[in-house]
Design a protein around this motif. Structure first.
Motif, PDB file in Angstrom:
ATOM      1  N   SER A   5       0.831  -1.207   0.000  1.00 43.78           N
ATOM      2  CA  SER A   5       0.000   0.000   0.000  1.00 43.78           C
ATOM      3  C   SER A   5       0.862   1.252   0.000  1.00 43.78           C
ATOM      4  CB  SER A   5      -0.932   0.024   1.215  1.00 43.78           C
ATOM      5  OG  SER A   5      -1.823  -1.053   1.158  1.00 43.78           O
ATOM      6  N   ARG A   6       1.921   1.241   0.804  1.00 44.70           N
ATOM      7  CA  ARG A   6       2.823   2.398   0.832  1.00 44.70           C
ATOM      8  C   ARG A   6       3.547   2.562  -0.501  1.00 44.70           C
ATOM      9  NH1 ARG A   6       6.310   1.435   5.896  1.00 44.70           N
ATOM     10  NH2 ARG A   6       5.368  -0.604   5.814  1.00 44.70           N
ATOM     11  N   LEU A   7       3.964   1.442  -1.075  1.00 44.48           N
ATOM     12  CA  LEU A   7       4.633   1.492  -2.372  1.00 44.48           C
ATOM     13  C   LEU A   7       3.692   2.066  -3.430  1.00 44.48           C
ATOM     14  CD1 LEU A   7       7.092   0.790  -4.141  1.00 44.48           C
ATOM     15  CD2 LEU A   7       6.076  -1.480  -4.451  1.00 44.48           C
ATOM     16  N   ARG A   8       2.456   1.590  -3.448  1.00 43.11           N
ATOM     17  CA  ARG A   8       1.474   2.076  -4.415  1.00 43.11           C
ATOM     18  C   ARG A   8       1.211   3.570  -4.216  1.00 43.11           C
ATOM     19  NH1 ARG A   8      -1.709  -0.648  -7.579  1.00 43.11           N
ATOM     20  NH2 ARG A   8      -1.582  -2.549  -6.364  1.00 43.11           N
ATOM     21  N   LEU A   9       1.106   4.004  -2.956  1.00 41.44           N
ATOM     22  CA  LEU A   9       0.873   5.417  -2.670  1.00 41.44           C
ATOM     23  C   LEU A   9       2.030   6.270  -3.196  1.00 41.44           C
ATOM     24  CD1 LEU A   9      -0.848   7.606  -1.327  1.00 41.44           C
ATOM     25  CD2 LEU A   9       0.404   7.167   0.789  1.00 41.44           C
ATOM     26  N   LEU A  10       3.266   5.833  -2.950  1.00 46.25           N
ATOM     27  CA  LEU A  10       4.426   6.557  -3.477  1.00 46.25           C
ATOM     28  C   LEU A  10       4.410   6.589  -5.004  1.00 46.25           C
ATOM     29  CD1 LEU A  10       7.310   5.343  -1.154  1.00 46.25           C
ATOM     30  CD2 LEU A  10       6.551   7.697  -1.459  1.00 46.25           C
ATOM     31  N   ALA A  11       4.081   5.458  -5.614  1.00 43.34           N
ATOM     32  CA  ALA A  11       4.033   5.398  -7.080  1.00 43.34           C
ATOM     33  C   ALA A  11       2.948   6.333  -7.621  1.00 43.34           C
ATOM     34  CB  ALA A  11       3.784   3.961  -7.539  1.00 43.34           C
TER      35      ALA A  11
ATOM     36  N   THR B  36       1.908   9.010  -6.348  1.00 43.60           N
ATOM     37  CA  THR B  36       2.285  10.416  -6.185  1.00 43.60           C
ATOM     38  C   THR B  36       3.440  10.795  -7.104  1.00 43.60           C
ATOM     39  OG1 THR B  36       3.729   9.908  -4.321  1.00 43.60           O
ATOM     40  CG2 THR B  36       1.457  10.546  -3.808  1.00 43.60           C
ATOM     41  N   GLY B  37       3.900   9.852  -7.925  1.00 43.28           N
ATOM     42  CA  GLY B  37       4.888  10.176  -8.946  1.00 43.28           C
ATOM     43  C   GLY B  37       6.324   9.836  -8.628  1.00 43.28           C
ATOM     44  N   ASP B  38       6.591   9.067  -7.591  1.00 39.68           N
ATOM     45  CA  ASP B  38       7.960   8.660  -7.280  1.00 39.68           C
ATOM     46  C   ASP B  38       8.415   7.642  -8.327  1.00 39.68           C
ATOM     47  OD1 ASP B  38       9.913   6.657  -5.999  1.00 39.68           O
ATOM     48  OD2 ASP B  38       9.976   8.346  -4.591  1.00 39.68           O
ATOM     49  N   GLY B  39       9.439   8.004  -9.109  1.00 41.47           N
ATOM     50  CA  GLY B  39       9.902   7.155 -10.205  1.00 41.47           C
ATOM     51  C   GLY B  39      10.406   5.799  -9.764  1.00 41.47           C
ATOM     52  N   ASP B  40      11.142   5.750  -8.654  1.00 43.83           N
ATOM     53  CA  ASP B  40      11.635   4.461  -8.155  1.00 43.83           C
ATOM     54  C   ASP B  40      10.487   3.567  -7.708  1.00 43.83           C
ATOM     55  OD1 ASP B  40      14.301   5.087  -8.643  1.00 43.83           O
ATOM     56  OD2 ASP B  40      14.631   5.858  -6.614  1.00 43.83           O
ATOM     57  N   ALA B  41       9.490   4.161  -7.075  1.00 45.43           N
ATOM     58  CA  ALA B  41       8.328   3.383  -6.633  1.00 45.43           C
ATOM     59  C   ALA B  41       7.538   2.878  -7.840  1.00 45.43           C
ATOM     60  CB  ALA B  41       7.452   4.225  -5.711  1.00 45.43           C
TER      61      ALA B  41
ATOM     62  N   VAL C 128       3.989  -3.020 -17.251  1.00 44.28           N
ATOM     63  CA  VAL C 128       4.609  -2.169 -18.262  1.00 44.28           C
ATOM     64  C   VAL C 128       4.075  -0.741 -18.160  1.00 44.28           C
ATOM     65  CG1 VAL C 128       4.919  -1.793 -20.754  1.00 44.28           C
ATOM     66  CG2 VAL C 128       5.175  -4.089 -19.794  1.00 44.28           C
ATOM     67  N   GLN C 129       2.806  -0.591 -17.812  1.00 47.61           N
ATOM     68  CA  GLN C 129       2.261   0.766 -17.627  1.00 47.61           C
ATOM     69  C   GLN C 129       3.014   1.489 -16.508  1.00 47.61           C
ATOM     70  OE1 GLN C 129       0.364   2.411 -19.505  1.00 47.61           O
ATOM     71  NE2 GLN C 129      -0.608   0.853 -20.755  1.00 47.61           N
ATOM     72  N   TRP C 130       3.301   0.800 -15.406  1.00 49.00           N
ATOM     73  CA  TRP C 130       4.071   1.413 -14.318  1.00 49.00           C
ATOM     74  C   TRP C 130       5.507   1.691 -14.764  1.00 49.00           C
ATOM     75  CZ3 TRP C 130       2.047   3.976 -10.586  1.00 49.00           C
ATOM     76  CH2 TRP C 130       0.804   3.633 -10.086  1.00 49.00           C
ATOM     77  N   LEU C 131       6.085   0.797 -15.576  1.00 43.43           N
ATOM     78  CA  LEU C 131       7.431   1.056 -16.098  1.00 43.43           C
ATOM     79  C   LEU C 131       7.440   2.323 -16.947  1.00 43.43           C
ATOM     80  CD1 LEU C 131       8.864  -2.403 -17.261  1.00 43.43           C
ATOM     81  CD2 LEU C 131       9.338  -1.156 -15.149  1.00 43.43           C
ATOM     82  N   LYS C 132       6.389   2.512 -17.752  1.00 44.33           N
ATOM     83  CA  LYS C 132       6.306   3.724 -18.576  1.00 44.33           C
ATOM     84  C   LYS C 132       6.293   4.977 -17.706  1.00 44.33           C
ATOM     85  CE  LYS C 132       4.094   2.362 -22.859  1.00 44.33           C
ATOM     86  NZ  LYS C 132       2.928   2.597 -23.708  1.00 44.33           N
ATOM     87  N   LEU C 133       5.521   4.938 -16.622  1.00 48.20           N
ATOM     88  CA  LEU C 133       5.484   6.091 -15.720  1.00 48.20           C
ATOM     89  C   LEU C 133       6.862   6.343 -15.107  1.00 48.20           C
ATOM     90  CD1 LEU C 133       2.058   5.505 -13.958  1.00 48.20           C
ATOM     91  CD2 LEU C 133       2.616   7.310 -15.589  1.00 48.20           C
ATOM     92  N   ALA C 134       7.543   5.284 -14.716  1.00 53.49           N
ATOM     93  CA  ALA C 134       8.890   5.425 -14.151  1.00 53.49           C
ATOM     94  C   ALA C 134       9.868   5.964 -15.194  1.00 53.49           C
ATOM     95  CB  ALA C 134       9.380   4.080 -13.608  1.00 53.49           C
TER      96      ALA C 134
END
Length: 178
Positions: free
Chosen positions: A51-57, A59-64, A86-92
């Protein structure tokens, strides 16, 4: 006998590049600086950590974003879902995460999930990954080899236009540089 030798020869060539394009174990973060580094486990992660990882992601944290994408792709603590991964990889990658850029290049080199093979897109992301000074020498070497592998399969015009697009992308994303 001849068939066996031809098959062994083909397998040898495949094994030489397999380290660049092996699927589905696409993601394996090697960034020791990344506090969310992917470590594949055989048990589910506690939901509060995810949940914390998802919240960070979100909010735009690239590593998350990168780590969450890796977890979806590898089925590590989450149901395996290549497309979400892959969608999360694109955001990162848009946040200038070199590992995500490298992995997206690999995705588009071979096609993965709903993401079809696209050598120009693979070359674009490989160019960006190879431009990072945050990668270790070994990781930078892999990114350059991948970029060169894809470059050999493009026309000169495709190479030039993609390099120009990568340069423009870097100018627009200077704020996200580490």
């Amino acid at each position: 006998m001849l068939f066996s030798r031809v098959l062994l020869g083909c397998m040898s060539v495949f094994c030489m590049v397999a380290g660049l394009v092996t699927m589905p174990n696409l993601i394996h973060a090697q960034n020791t600086e990344n506090p969310y580094r992917v470590q594949r486990s055989h048990t589910s992660e506690p939901q509060d950590m995810l949940s914390r990882l998802r919240l960070l992601a979100e909010t735009g944290d690239g590593d998350a974003c990168y780590t969450l994408g890796a977890k979806y792709i590898n089925g590590d603590g989450l149901p395996q879902d290549y497309n979400k991964g892959v969608q999360w990889l694109k955001l990162a990658a848009e946040k200038n995460n070199a590992f995500a850029q490298f992995d997206l290049a690999r995705v588009y080199l071979v096609g993965f999930g709903e993401f079809k093979k696209n050598k120009k897109t693979a070359y674009f992301w490989a160019n960006l990954a190879a431009a990072h000074d945050t990668l270790s020498p070994r990781e930078l070497d892999k990114a350059m080899k991948l970029r060169n592998l894809v470059e050999d399969e493009l026309t000169e015009d495709e190479v030039n236009s993609t390099q120009s697009a990568a340069t423009d992308w870097l100018e627009r994303h200077k704020a996200n540089m580490p």
